[in-house]
Scaffold this active site. Structure first.
Site, PDB file in Angstrom:
ATOM      1  N   TYR A   6      30.949  27.707  -3.820  1.00 63.31           N
ATOM      2  CA  TYR A   6      31.107  26.488  -3.527  1.00 63.31           C
ATOM      3  C   TYR A   6      32.400  26.044  -2.920  1.00 63.31           C
ATOM      4  CZ  TYR A   6      31.412  21.352  -4.152  1.00 63.31           C
ATOM      5  OH  TYR A   6      31.782  20.238  -3.866  1.00 63.31           O
ATOM      6  N   ARG A  13       0.864  -1.260  -0.060  1.00 62.34           N
ATOM      7  CA  ARG A  13      -0.075  -0.063   0.028  1.00 62.34           C
ATOM      8  C   ARG A  13       0.969   1.202   0.212  1.00 62.34           C
ATOM      9  NH1 ARG A  13      -4.063  -0.408   4.514  1.00 62.34           N
ATOM     10  NH2 ARG A  13      -4.720   1.524   3.701  1.00 62.34           N
ATOM     11  N   ASN A  63      36.744  21.337  -7.819  1.00 62.65           N
ATOM     12  CA  ASN A  63      37.077  20.060  -7.053  1.00 62.65           C
ATOM     13  C   ASN A  63      37.109  18.812  -8.359  1.00 62.65           C
ATOM     14  OD1 ASN A  63      34.423  20.092  -7.303  1.00 62.65           O
ATOM     15  ND2 ASN A  63      34.593  18.728  -5.264  1.00 62.65           N
ATOM     16  N   GLU A  66      -9.225 -10.689  17.160  1.00 69.04           N
ATOM     17  CA  GLU A  66      -9.004  -9.930  16.060  1.00 69.04           C
ATOM     18  C   GLU A  66     -10.296  -9.314  15.336  1.00 69.04           C
ATOM     19  OE1 GLU A  66      -5.978  -9.006  14.341  1.00 69.04           O
ATOM     20  OE2 GLU A  66      -5.639  -9.321  16.434  1.00 69.04           O
ATOM     21  N   GLY A  72      -7.100  -5.708  16.761  1.00 67.20           N
ATOM     22  CA  GLY A  72      -7.464  -6.731  17.688  1.00 67.20           C
ATOM     23  C   GLY A  72      -7.972  -5.976  18.792  1.00 67.20           C
ATOM     24  N   GLY A  99       1.137 -15.428   9.096  1.00 69.03           N
ATOM     25  CA  GLY A  99       0.670 -14.633  10.324  1.00 69.03           C
ATOM     26  C   GLY A  99       1.816 -14.202  11.439  1.00 69.03           C
ATOM     27  N   THR A 100       1.557 -13.357  12.325  1.00 71.68           N
ATOM     28  CA  THR A 100       2.529 -12.756  13.064  1.00 71.68           C
ATOM     29  C   THR A 100       2.957 -13.622  14.010  1.00 71.68           C
ATOM     30  OG1 THR A 100       0.435 -12.041  14.414  1.00 71.68           O
ATOM     31  CG2 THR A 100       1.562 -10.457  13.014  1.00 71.68           C
ATOM     32  N   GLN A 127      11.248 -15.158   6.868  1.00 71.63           N
ATOM     33  CA  GLN A 127      10.014 -15.828   7.044  1.00 71.63           C
ATOM     34  C   GLN A 127       9.428 -16.275   5.628  1.00 71.63           C
ATOM     35  OE1 GLN A 127       6.364 -13.409   8.236  1.00 71.63           O
ATOM     36  NE2 GLN A 127       5.291 -15.382   8.764  1.00 71.63           N
TER      37      GLN A 127
HETATM   38  C1  UD1 Z   1      -1.824  -6.698  13.930  1.00 68.82           C
HETATM   39  C2  UD1 Z   1      -2.401  -7.386  15.071  1.00 68.82           C
HETATM   40  C3  UD1 Z   1      -3.623  -6.737  15.867  1.00 68.82           C
HETATM   41  C4  UD1 Z   1      -3.379  -5.600  16.142  1.00 68.82           C
HETATM   42  C5  UD1 Z   1      -2.323  -4.610  14.902  1.00 68.82           C
HETATM   43  C6  UD1 Z   1      -1.955  -3.413  15.587  1.00 68.82           C
HETATM   44  C7  UD1 Z   1      -2.401  -9.883  14.548  1.00 68.82           C
HETATM   45  C8  UD1 Z   1      -2.771 -10.913  14.046  1.00 68.82           C
HETATM   46  N1  UD1 Z   1      -3.057  -8.815  14.754  1.00 68.82           N
HETATM   47  O1  UD1 Z   1      -3.086  -6.612  13.045  1.00 68.82           O
HETATM   48  O2  UD1 Z   1      -4.238  -7.444  16.888  1.00 68.82           O
HETATM   49  O3  UD1 Z   1      -4.433  -4.594  16.567  1.00 68.82           O
HETATM   50  O4  UD1 Z   1      -1.466  -5.228  14.423  1.00 68.82           O
HETATM   51  O5  UD1 Z   1      -1.445  -2.779  14.488  1.00 68.82           O
HETATM   52  O6  UD1 Z   1      -1.271  -9.856  15.005  1.00 68.82           O
HETATM   53  N2  UD1 Z   1       4.159  -9.794   9.764  1.00 68.82           N
HETATM   54  C9  UD1 Z   1       4.908 -10.417   9.432  1.00 68.82           C
HETATM   55  N3  UD1 Z   1       4.697 -11.656   9.082  1.00 68.82           N
HETATM   56  C10 UD1 Z   1       3.466 -12.061   8.750  1.00 68.82           C
HETATM   57  C11 UD1 Z   1       2.572 -11.361   9.120  1.00 68.82           C
HETATM   58  C12 UD1 Z   1       2.934 -10.259   9.526  1.00 68.82           C
HETATM   59  O7  UD1 Z   1       6.185 -10.423   9.799  1.00 68.82           O
HETATM   60  O8  UD1 Z   1       3.224 -13.301   8.343  1.00 68.82           O
HETATM   61  C13 UD1 Z   1       4.335  -8.410  10.395  1.00 68.82           C
HETATM   62  C14 UD1 Z   1       4.078  -7.370   9.390  1.00 68.82           C
HETATM   63  O9  UD1 Z   1       5.124  -6.938   8.363  1.00 68.82           O
HETATM   64  C15 UD1 Z   1       3.752  -6.295  10.375  1.00 68.82           C
HETATM   65  C16 UD1 Z   1       3.323  -6.738  11.732  1.00 68.82           C
HETATM   66  O10 UD1 Z   1       3.675  -8.131  11.526  1.00 68.82           O
HETATM   67  O11 UD1 Z   1       4.836  -5.539  10.698  1.00 68.82           O
HETATM   68  C17 UD1 Z   1       1.695  -6.851  11.642  1.00 68.82           C
HETATM   69  O12 UD1 Z   1       1.269  -7.290  10.771  1.00 68.82           O
HETATM   70  P1  UD1 Z   1      -0.103  -6.845  10.017  1.00 68.82           P
HETATM   71  O13 UD1 Z   1      -0.415  -7.796   9.028  1.00 68.82           O
HETATM   72  O14 UD1 Z   1       0.231  -5.287   9.874  1.00 68.82           O
HETATM   73  O15 UD1 Z   1      -1.132  -6.930  11.061  1.00 68.82           O
HETATM   74  P2  UD1 Z   1      -2.577  -6.182  11.325  1.00 68.82           P
HETATM   75  O16 UD1 Z   1      -3.817  -6.898  10.712  1.00 68.82           O
HETATM   76  O17 UD1 Z   1      -2.392  -5.056  11.159  1.00 68.82           O
END
Ligand code: UD1
Ligand code: CA
Length: 453
Positions: free
Chosen positions: A356, A18, A376, A162, A148, A87-88, A82
């Site tokens: 300069y 984005r 220079n 979430e 979340g 997911g986080t 990764q």
């Molecule tokens: C996440 C949280 C949410 C919180 C919000 C705050 C989760 C599931 N949700 O949502 O509860 O309110 O952030 O901003 O954690 N990332 C990875 N690998 C992945 C997925 C994500 O490295 O597989 C990193 C992303 O680069 C980012 C961060 O984790 O820096 C958060 O991921 P993002 O997808 O932005 O989570 P949100 O949906 O915003």
């Protein structure tokens, strides 16, 4: 605050599509440092046991530039890739090896949340020292959509839901997950390994760690902070908002240190600017990284300064551009439309107008006249100009480097200097002036056809 060891895992595997940029999201700048640099700068520094490091950065595949930036900021940083974005929680477990080495506090932060402060990390760790399994950073969102939600009972955090999985009732909660979490290092893997992916996105959610920690008999708590501190950056508009917050912080800190900012909202500072006492910065000044400004120095309007050291009682601008490698001694003066680069100007040097000065050293108290240029670059290589102390370089001189102007030497205006000038010598390089008596009158007569006088 504590003798506990820590490991901060920064998740930076986001694509950042984005942002509509070829640059990975976490490398975009705020206050002239990358988002990642800000997060790494705020993370605790005490090393985890047995590893000597306290930092792990999880990056996406093909994001070598992110790994390079992490190591530039924190040479001790470990990086983990990764491979799939699942997911986080899955991202945190990419750093499994670092967690498994044993650590008291595991902290997880997002690489796109640059406004987080060291104090907040410390506040989040405090409950772990008192026995909690987990602490989550929460904030009251003006608009909680997408975040979340933190479900609390008394002072206990029960679960994080979430947005996509929350009930209508839960969506009314405005206390949200900021994305920063502290987990007891001795229980971290047992908790993280239990996280599944049965939810509306089919992702391994880090927030599920809360319910699991509780099911295992652990305590989870919320530590609150302001929404400003935990803004996540997904778009260029959000990047600009974060810049605004960061600049406001830097200006406030500068003024608290005694810097006079006449119109603070027009001055752009870098996170690493070092100020002495009684520094004044006029409106519309941009200060880039690596700048230090000593006591009594004044920066006049419309000046742009990067990687520069300014001595005491220096005066810069208006309209000066000081590029990397500039160093000015006490009392030096740089005036309007002067550019410097890789230049050391000793105490009392004056370059007041339209010059300069690049790849050069200028000795104490020398005066460089208006329009002087150090030539220079010969189209292939850069060369040095060395000017001694107490020299006088006349207006509109070109100093063709490599060249040396001696102490106390005097260069006549308009000279193109290609040979070294000895100490106390006078150098003059210009054609003989010719005078034609009445020539101007004859010229006008020729042009107008009218006889004069
Ligand atoms: C996440 C949280 C949410 C919180 C919000 C705050 C989760 C599931 N949700 O949502 O509860 O309110 O952030 O901003 O954690 N990332 C990875 N690998 C992945 C997925 C994500 O490295 O597989 C990193 C992303 O680069 C980012 C961060 O984790 O820096 C958060 O991921 P993002 O997808 O932005 O989570 P949100 O949906 O915003
Ligand atoms: Ca996000």
């Amino acid at each position: 605050m504590t003798a506990r060891s820590s490991l901060t895992i920064v998740l930076a595997a986001g694509e950042g599509t984005r942002m509509r940029s070829s640059l990975p999201k976490v490398l975009h700048p705020v206050a002239q440092a990358s988002l990642l640099a800000h997060v790494l700068g705020a993370a605790p520094k005490e090393a985890s046991k047995g590893t000597g490091t306290s930092l792990a950065v999880v990056i996406g595949p093909d994001h070598q530039a992110v790994a390079d930036e992490a190591r530039r900021i924190r040479p001790d940083a470990l990086t983990f890739v990764q491979r799939e974005r699942l997911g986080t929680a899955h991202a945190v477990l990419a750093a499994r090896e670092a967690i498994a080495r044993g650590v008291d506090d595991v902290l997880v932060a997002f690489g796109d949340t640059p406004l987080i402060t060291p104090e907040t990390f410390e506040r989040l760790r405090a409950p772990l020292a008192k026995g909690a399994a987990l602490a989550v950073l929460g904030f009251r969102a003006a608009d909680p959509t997408g975040y979340g939600r933190l479900v609390v009972e008394g002072d206990q955090l029960v679960a994080i839901r979430e947005h996509a999985d929350a009930s209508a009732e839960e969506r009314k909660i405005t206390l949200c997950n900021a994305g920063v979490m502290a987990i007891d290092g001795h229980r971290a893997l047992a908790i993280l390994d239990k996280i599944g992916n049965v939810n509306s996105k089919g992702e391994y959610y880090l927030p599920d760690a809360v319910g699991i920690a509780r099911a295992q008999g652990g305590e989870a708590v919320v530590i609150e902070t302001s929404e400003d501190e935990v803004r996540g950056i997904n778009t260029k508009a959000q990047l600009a908002e974060a810049e605004g917050v960061m600049q406001a912080r830097l200006r406030k800190a500068a003024m608290e240190q005694g810097v006079t900012l006449i119109a603070p909202e027009t001055v752009y500072l870098a996170a690493d600017t070092v100020f002495g006492k009684d520094v004044t910065i006029e409106p519309f000044v941009v200060i880039g990284p690596g700048v230090s400004i000593s006591d009594g120095t004044v920066i006049h309007s419309f000046s742009h300064i990067v990687q520069t050291t300014l001595g005491k009682n220096v005066s810069i601008g208006p309209y000066a551009r000081l590029r990397p490698g500039t160093s000015l001694g006490d009392g030096a003066r740089i005036g309007n439309f002067v550019e410097t680069k890789a230049a050391t100007l000793e105490a009392g040097v004056k370059v007041n107008h339209l010059s300069y000065i690049g790849d050069a050293t200028v000795g104490a108290n020398s005066n460089i006249g208006a329009g002087t240029i150090t030539c220079n670059y010969d189209g292939f290589k850069k060369h040095k100009t060395v000017i001694g102390q107490g020299a006088f370089v006349g207006t509109n001189s070109s100093l063709v480097a490599p060249v040396r102007i001696g102490n106390g030497a005097y260069i006549g205006s308009g000279s193109v200097i290609t040979k070294d000038v000895p100490d106390d010598a006078m150098a003059l390089e210009r054609n003989q002036q010719t005078i034609r008596e009445g020539g101007a009158a004859r010229y006008r007569e020729m042009k107008t056809g009218k006889k004069e006088g």
